[in-house]
Design a protein around this motif. Structure first.
Motif, mmCIF file in Angstrom:
data_model
loop_
_atom_site.group_PDB
_atom_site.id
_atom_site.type_symbol
_atom_site.label_atom_id
_atom_site.label_comp_id
_atom_site.label_asym_id
_atom_site.label_seq_id
_atom_site.Cartn_x
_atom_site.Cartn_y
_atom_site.Cartn_z
ATOM 1 N N CYS A 241 0.846 -1.207 0.000
ATOM 2 C CA CYS A 241 0.000 0.000 0.000
ATOM 3 C C CYS A 241 0.875 1.250 0.000
ATOM 4 O O CYS A 241 1.370 1.670 1.058
ATOM 5 C CB CYS A 241 -0.929 -0.008 1.206
ATOM 6 S SG CYS A 241 -1.785 -1.582 1.488
ATOM 7 N N ASP A 248 -4.924 9.199 6.004
ATOM 8 C CA ASP A 248 -5.017 7.890 6.654
ATOM 9 C C ASP A 248 -5.382 6.747 5.718
ATOM 10 O O ASP A 248 -5.506 5.608 6.171
ATOM 11 C CB ASP A 248 -6.055 7.943 7.790
ATOM 12 C CG ASP A 248 -5.722 8.996 8.825
ATOM 13 O OD1 ASP A 248 -4.566 9.030 9.279
ATOM 14 O OD2 ASP A 248 -6.614 9.796 9.171
ATOM 15 N N GLU A 249 -5.574 7.006 4.426
ATOM 16 C CA GLU A 249 -6.007 5.959 3.512
ATOM 17 C C GLU A 249 -5.010 5.763 2.371
ATOM 18 O O GLU A 249 -4.476 6.739 1.832
ATOM 19 C CB GLU A 249 -7.396 6.271 2.934
ATOM 20 C CG GLU A 249 -8.508 6.220 3.977
ATOM 21 C CD GLU A 249 -9.873 6.438 3.361
ATOM 22 O OE1 GLU A 249 -10.829 5.758 3.772
ATOM 23 O OE2 GLU A 249 -9.990 7.304 2.454
ATOM 24 N N LEU A 268 -8.449 -0.791 -0.610
ATOM 25 C CA LEU A 268 -8.282 0.467 0.113
ATOM 26 C C LEU A 268 -8.044 0.150 1.580
ATOM 27 O O LEU A 268 -8.850 -0.551 2.212
ATOM 28 C CB LEU A 268 -9.515 1.359 -0.038
ATOM 29 C CG LEU A 268 -9.462 2.704 0.687
ATOM 30 C CD1 LEU A 268 -8.418 3.610 0.043
ATOM 31 C CD2 LEU A 268 -10.831 3.389 0.663
ATOM 32 N N ALA A 270 -7.529 1.714 5.358
ATOM 33 C CA ALA A 270 -7.705 2.888 6.221
ATOM 34 C C ALA A 270 -7.023 2.608 7.559
ATOM 35 O O ALA A 270 -7.357 1.640 8.248
ATOM 36 C CB ALA A 270 -9.184 3.176 6.421
#
Length: 340
Positions: A241, A248-249, A268, A270
């Motif tokens: 990621c 924060d994502e 995704l 978070a």
């Protein structure tokens, strides 16, 4: 002599073509047409030279970079993913690191980069990023030669940069105003080292997430774990990621085969720093195509996906299936950078 006449005619035609090409840069082309090219060859799908077109910033689109070792420069090309059209081109210094969107200002009219430890800001002029300011790093913060690193444009237009002798020390944070190249860098306090923290995936018992944090800012994460009901051999999952959506994502891609893409080919993540957990959800379904490149759109609502089969877009919330885009038909050579 027939051959002499033919040679003279070829020279004359060649010179007319050069004059016409130069006039095209200034007056939108001989013949008066300013329409965007539509053919694969006209849009830079091969090694044909493309003249720079960017003047006051670059338009929104998928940005590619290709090194030109003969001139020591980088060719930047901006494509419209929805039409496949080449929107603009520009030339950047060869030593400039252009992989980060944050190295450009909001319109991509300015570029910040490091050259021999110095911070340089270049401004787009007739399609070429030309140096408009340079700052030398102060040498009184510690032992060893101090160098600038990681230039980033802020929302206020200032360029923030780290200064230190090595990347393994916190260093100091400084900033400059690109409009005032004669003003020395302003000190902004101590820098911070990147640290690794261990989190877990919310709702996945056997999981391990390595979250990399610099100060109070998450920079990237790696999500690993075992699919529920599977063993380590058949159910191991892995997501990298690195594409930041917001504070924060992050968008994640999987290097595992489709049977182990528990959260799809694109996910995704978070991060909840206070809880020490990461919530992961699917953005694009599992795919047999090779590991994709994923880009977040400027509106932060859409995602562009490039894999071995072409270009696709989908919504960030994963509510729609990826849709193939016309850019897939272009044979663009170079590194994919970002969606500006």
């Amino acid at each position: 002599d027939h051959h002499l006449v033919s040679d003279l005619r070829r020279v004359f035609v060649r010179r007319i073509a050069v004059v016409c090409a130069f006039a095209a840069l200034l007056l939108s082309g001989c013949g008066g047409s300013s329409a965007q090219p539509t053919s694969s060859r006209a849009q830079g799908g091969d090694d044909a030279a493309i003249e720079p077109t960017g003047t006051a910033g670059l338009p929104s689109g998928i940005v590619f970079s290709k090194d030109d070792f003969s001139t020591g420069t980088k060719s930047l090309q901006v494509y419209d993913i929805a039409t496949g059209n080449l929107l603009a081109t520009a030339v950047a210094p060869g030593e400039a690191v252009v992989s980060r969107r944050e190295a450009f200002d909001t319109t991509m009219n300015r570029l910040a980069y490091i050259s021999d430890c110095e911070l340089q800001v270049a401004e787009l002029t007739n399609g070429v990023y030309v140096s408009s300011g340079r700052w030398q790093p102060p040498q009184d913060f510690g032992e060893g030669k101090q160098c600038f690193d990681n230039p980033t444009f802020g929302e206020d237009g200032r360029v923030r940069v780290r200064v230190g002798a090595t990347r393994s020390e916190p260093g100091r944070v400084m900033s400059v105003d690109p409009d005032q190249p004669a003003v020395a860098p302003r000190e902004g306090g101590a820098g911070s080292l990147e640290q690794e923290k261990k989190f877990r995936v919310a709702g996945l018992d056997e999981s391990d997430v390595r979250v990399y944090v610099r100060g109070d800012t998450v920079t990237s994460l790696i999500v690993t774990g075992i699919k529920p009901g599977s063993d380590l051999i058949s159910g191991a999952i892995w997501y990298d990621c690195k594409t930041q959506v917001n504070k924060d994502e992050f968008l994640c891609t999987s290097s595992r085969d489709s049977s182990r893409q528990h959260y799809g080919s694109v996910a995704l993540a978070a991060v909840d720093v206070s809880a020490g957990t990461v919530a992961v959800k699917q953005v694009a379904p599992a795919s047999k195509a090779s590991r994709p490149t994923v880009l977040i759109a400027p509106d932060r609502q859409r995602v562009a996906i490039h894999d071995s089969t072409g270009w696709y877009t989908t919504s960030l919330d994963g509510a729609s299936s990826p849709t193939r885009q016309p850019l897939s038909e272009q044979q663009v050579r170079g590194d994919i950078l970002f969606w500006a």
